[in-house]
Design a protein around this motif. Structure first.
Motif, PDB file in Angstrom:
ATOM      1  N   GLN A   1       0.832  -1.195   0.000  1.00 45.62           N
ATOM      2  CA  GLN A   1       0.000   0.000   0.000  1.00 45.62           C
ATOM      3  C   GLN A   1       0.872   1.251   0.000  1.00 45.62           C
ATOM      4  OE1 GLN A   1      -2.541  -0.485   3.447  1.00 45.62           O
ATOM      5  NE2 GLN A   1      -3.915  -1.907   2.398  1.00 45.62           N
ATOM      6  N   LEU A   2       0.279   2.378  -0.363  1.00 44.44           N
ATOM      7  CA  LEU A   2       1.038   3.625  -0.447  1.00 44.44           C
ATOM      8  C   LEU A   2       1.702   3.973   0.888  1.00 44.44           C
ATOM      9  CD1 LEU A   2      -1.364   5.908  -2.537  1.00 44.44           C
ATOM     10  CD2 LEU A   2       0.587   4.567  -3.347  1.00 44.44           C
ATOM     11  N   GLY A   3       1.011   3.711   1.979  1.00 41.94           N
ATOM     12  CA  GLY A   3       1.583   4.027   3.285  1.00 41.94           C
ATOM     13  C   GLY A   3       2.832   3.236   3.604  1.00 41.94           C
TER      14      GLY A   3
ATOM     15  N   GLY B   1      -7.765   4.512  -7.435  1.00 37.83           N
ATOM     16  CA  GLY B   1      -8.340   3.885  -6.247  1.00 37.83           C
ATOM     17  C   GLY B   1      -8.600   4.827  -5.091  1.00 37.83           C
ATOM     18  N   ILE B   2      -7.927   5.945  -5.053  1.00 39.24           N
ATOM     19  CA  ILE B   2      -8.120   6.903  -3.961  1.00 39.24           C
ATOM     20  C   ILE B   2      -9.536   7.456  -3.943  1.00 39.24           C
ATOM     21  CG2 ILE B   2      -7.545   9.314  -3.411  1.00 39.24           C
ATOM     22  CD1 ILE B   2      -4.631   8.599  -3.548  1.00 39.24           C
ATOM     23  N   VAL B   3     -10.153   7.572  -5.125  1.00 41.88           N
ATOM     24  CA  VAL B   3     -11.467   8.212  -5.219  1.00 41.88           C
ATOM     25  C   VAL B   3     -12.524   7.451  -4.426  1.00 41.88           C
ATOM     26  CG1 VAL B   3     -13.299   8.928  -6.823  1.00 41.88           C
ATOM     27  CG2 VAL B   3     -10.902   9.259  -7.441  1.00 41.88           C
TER      28      VAL B   3
ATOM     29  N   LEU C   1      -0.752  -0.089  -4.562  1.00 43.31           N
ATOM     30  CA  LEU C   1       0.006   0.495  -5.670  1.00 43.31           C
ATOM     31  C   LEU C   1      -0.684   0.248  -7.005  1.00 43.31           C
ATOM     32  CD1 LEU C   1       3.713  -0.373  -4.764  1.00 43.31           C
ATOM     33  CD2 LEU C   1       2.213   1.386  -3.839  1.00 43.31           C
ATOM     34  N   SER C   2      -1.306  -0.918  -7.151  1.00 37.80           N
ATOM     35  CA  SER C   2      -1.976  -1.259  -8.411  1.00 37.80           C
ATOM     36  C   SER C   2      -3.176  -0.367  -8.680  1.00 37.80           C
ATOM     37  CB  SER C   2      -2.426  -2.722  -8.384  1.00 37.80           C
ATOM     38  OG  SER C   2      -3.330  -2.960  -7.317  1.00 37.80           O
TER      39      SER C   2
ATOM     40  N   ILE D   1      -3.165   2.917  -8.348  1.00 37.03           N
ATOM     41  CA  ILE D   1      -2.699   4.229  -8.799  1.00 37.03           C
ATOM     42  C   ILE D   1      -2.142   4.044 -10.201  1.00 37.03           C
ATOM     43  CG2 ILE D   1      -1.192   6.188  -8.348  1.00 37.03           C
ATOM     44  CD1 ILE D   1      -3.291   5.746  -6.189  1.00 37.03           C
ATOM     45  N   PRO D   2      -2.810   4.546 -11.226  1.00 40.62           N
ATOM     46  CA  PRO D   2      -2.390   4.287 -12.613  1.00 40.62           C
ATOM     47  C   PRO D   2      -0.919   4.599 -12.862  1.00 40.62           C
ATOM     48  CG  PRO D   2      -4.501   5.434 -12.577  1.00 40.62           C
ATOM     49  CD  PRO D   2      -3.994   5.424 -11.159  1.00 40.62           C
ATOM     50  N   GLY D   3      -0.210   3.610 -13.385  1.00 41.52           N
ATOM     51  CA  GLY D   3       1.173   3.796 -13.798  1.00 41.52           C
ATOM     52  C   GLY D   3       2.202   3.744 -12.694  1.00 41.52           C
ATOM     53  N   LEU D   4       1.778   3.739 -11.429  1.00 44.76           N
ATOM     54  CA  LEU D   4       2.757   3.816 -10.339  1.00 44.76           C
ATOM     55  C   LEU D   4       3.673   2.602 -10.301  1.00 44.76           C
ATOM     56  CD1 LEU D   4       3.781   5.459  -7.941  1.00 44.76           C
ATOM     57  CD2 LEU D   4       2.096   4.288  -6.503  1.00 44.76           C
ATOM     58  N   ASN D   5       3.148   1.421 -10.627  1.00 42.11           N
ATOM     59  CA  ASN D   5       3.981   0.212 -10.586  1.00 42.11           C
ATOM     60  C   ASN D   5       5.024   0.190 -11.692  1.00 42.11           C
ATOM     61  OD1 ASN D   5       2.326  -0.280 -12.761  1.00 42.11           O
ATOM     62  ND2 ASN D   5       1.695  -2.326 -12.110  1.00 42.11           N
ATOM     63  N   GLN D   6       4.961   1.140 -12.623  1.00 40.63           N
ATOM     64  CA  GLN D   6       5.944   1.207 -13.712  1.00 40.63           C
ATOM     65  C   GLN D   6       6.991   2.307 -13.506  1.00 40.63           C
ATOM     66  OE1 GLN D   6       3.955   1.288 -17.610  1.00 40.63           O
ATOM     67  NE2 GLN D   6       2.138   0.465 -16.620  1.00 40.63           N
TER      68      GLN D   6
END
Length: 376
Positions: free
Chosen positions: A80-82, A115-117, A212-213, A215-220
């Protein structure tokens, strides 16, 4: 005689250093390419696991980090982001920041992909993007539809609330608490909420518990491109050769270079200690790196330090604190050594609950064999 002894001893070490450097160059020690490494490049996790906190601690955190995972899941669906906010500074990223680093087309995405929305209300959105305060509700499609459906029977005609500004709407606590996840978010684009793509992730409610999945593009995003970029510590003489790989039958390892931040990185092992013995580098000759399968050490601190029974596999941190590098399975017959990664959960800031031990793993990283050069 003393002069010749000291001179000879000095020449020995100088020649040993050049010999080590020549061997290292010939064998080309493996160092991961930080420019290309990202969360999508890792193999799936190799065992089941979970994080379970009490409701009291969850209230202190302000978000719920509890989760479980199964063998075979990918890392971006577990982290997770945290978990990575301290190490990578991911909380200061915006969607536009991510878009500038990876091939991302916002026109092909919807609010459901962010996913934050799903955790936002009208009130939390106002706090995250205060520049929206003077915009009328009817000009912001998701909020317009949310008010229309929840307050006006699905009709726009005669719905005076649609002419209110966001600031005026949020003065009513009932309206401010209306959640966006009541909507079918796939029908809206990022641009339907002005300023959404320019807002730091940390400004949104419960951003820490988003995977992380989600959030668009973050895993890349390459690890070298995060706000706190991943570094390689200890270059220079930070290489050694895997001389011998020992199985669990080896009783002890007393010249250890593995451990934890809490116990130091020379934690000896007795009672069945699978490990590798190092060579090649004269400064590391005979040193031992113990397998995390053989030895658990104290890890973490604060309230979160109670997770995973307060223990983590022994290992090292050549890439910093974001994750821990751990020796996993060792096959003495083939001289094969599996290197794994482990992640942790942290919560710092106004309320500092510390960090958990490195217990999210193992994530397969690299496989070495005897006589390969290892970056430690």
């Amino acid at each position: 005689m003393l002069y010749f002894f000291i001179t000879g001893w000095g020449i020995f070490w100088v020649l040993s250093f050049f010999l080590f450097a020549a061997k290292a160059q010939a064998n080309t020690p493996f160092v991961p390419n930080i420019e290309e490494m990202n969360f999508s490049t890792f193999a799936p996790i190799e065992s089941d696991g979970s994080i379970v906190l009490s409701n009291q601690i969850i209230q202190q955190l302000g978000f719920n980090p509890n989760r479980s995972w199964q063998k075979g899941q990918t890392l971006d669906n577990i982290i997770q982001l945290g978990d990575i906010s301290e190490g990578f500074g991911v909380d200061t990223f915006t969607l536009n920041d991510i878009k500038s680093l990876v091939n991302l087309d916002f026109d092909q995405l919807s609010l459901k992909d962010f996913g934050i929305v799903q955790f936002q209300t009208i009130g939390s959105l106002f706090k995250a993007i205060p520049n929206l305060q003077d915009q009328k509700i009817k000009t912001i499609p998701p909020l317009r539809d949310l008010i229309k459906v929840s307050q006006c029977g699905g009709k726009s005609q005669g719905c005076n609330l649609l002419n209110y500004s966001l600031k005026e709407i949020t003065k009513d606590s009932q309206l401010a608490s209306l959640p966006l996840n009541q909507l079918s978010l796939e029908q809206y684009k990022f641009s339907d909420i002005p300023g959404l793509s320019d807002t730091d992730l940390k400004e949104f409610k419960q951003w820490q518990q988003v995977f992380l999945s989600e959030i668009p593009g973050l895993n890349q995003v390459p690890f070298s491109k995060f706000p706190n970029s991943l570094s390689i510590n200890g270059l220079g003489l930070g290489f050694a050769q895997i001389d011998i790989a020992f199985s669990q039958a080896e009783y002890q390892a007393l010249k250890s270079i593995s451990g934890s931040y809490q116990e130091g990185f020379n934690k000896s092992c007795t009672g069945g200690c699978s490990h590798i013995e190092l060579g090649g580098n004269p400064l590391m000759l005979g040193q031992q790196w113990v397998s995390g399968n053989s030895q658990k050490v104290k890890g973490g601190y604060g309230i979160l330090g109670l997770l995973f029974a307060g223990l983590e596999p022994t290992g090292r941190h050549p890439f910093g604190k974001v994750f821990k590098v751990v020796i996993g399975d060792i096959d003495e017959t083939t001289g094969t050594v599996q290197i794994d990664l482990y992640f942790r959960v942290c919560k710092k800031g106004f309320i500092n609950l510390g960090c958990s031990p490195y217990g999210i793993g193992p994530i397969p990283f690299i496989t070495f064999k005897e006589k390969d050069w290892l970056f430690f």
